[in-house]
Design a protein around this motif. Sequence first.
Motif, short mmCIF file in Angstrom:
data_model
loop_
_atom_site.label_atom_id
_atom_site.label_comp_id
_atom_site.label_asym_id
_atom_site.label_seq_id
_atom_site.Cartn_x
_atom_site.Cartn_y
_atom_site.Cartn_z
N LYS A 62 0.86 -1.18 0.00
CA LYS A 62 0.00 0.00 0.00
C LYS A 62 0.90 1.23 0.00
CE LYS A 62 -3.78 -2.10 2.53
NZ LYS A 62 -4.62 -2.05 3.73
N ARG A 63 0.39 2.29 -0.59
CA ARG A 63 1.17 3.54 -0.65
C ARG A 63 1.20 4.14 0.76
NH1 ARG A 63 2.21 6.40 -5.16
NH2 ARG A 63 0.52 5.31 -6.22
N GLN A 64 2.41 4.45 1.22
CA GLN A 64 2.60 5.07 2.53
C GLN A 64 2.72 6.58 2.35
OE1 GLN A 64 2.53 3.41 5.45
NE2 GLN A 64 2.14 1.54 4.28
N GLU A 65 1.88 7.32 3.01
CA GLU A 65 1.94 8.78 2.95
C GLU A 65 3.06 9.26 3.88
OE1 GLU A 65 0.18 10.62 0.87
OE2 GLU A 65 -0.84 8.82 0.13
N ASN A 66 3.84 10.20 3.39
CA ASN A 66 4.90 10.78 4.24
C ASN A 66 4.27 11.71 5.25
OD1 ASN A 66 6.85 9.44 2.81
ND2 ASN A 66 7.17 11.12 1.38
N ILE A 67 4.65 11.52 6.50
CA ILE A 67 4.08 12.34 7.58
C ILE A 67 4.97 13.56 7.83
CG2 ILE A 67 3.46 12.37 10.01
CD1 ILE A 67 2.83 9.40 9.75
#
Length: 67
Positions: A62-67
């Motif tokens: 799954k695409r991980q969003e940068n925090i």
Amino acid sequence: MQKRLYLSETDKKICGVCGGIGEYFNIDSTLVRLAWVVLSLALAVGLGGLIIYIIAALIIPKRQENI
């Protein structure tokens, strides 16, 4: 930036495998789904395609969003 294959979060019917493949190759996901059905029917009357779909859903991240 390197191009990577991810499950689609926006264009999914079951798990987002076909939507992610469509996004990766920049083609309509409906064409990917139609090709998947045709290939699934050719591979052991659908069972082979279903198994491959489940494996792809487990392997493709799954695409991980940068925090």
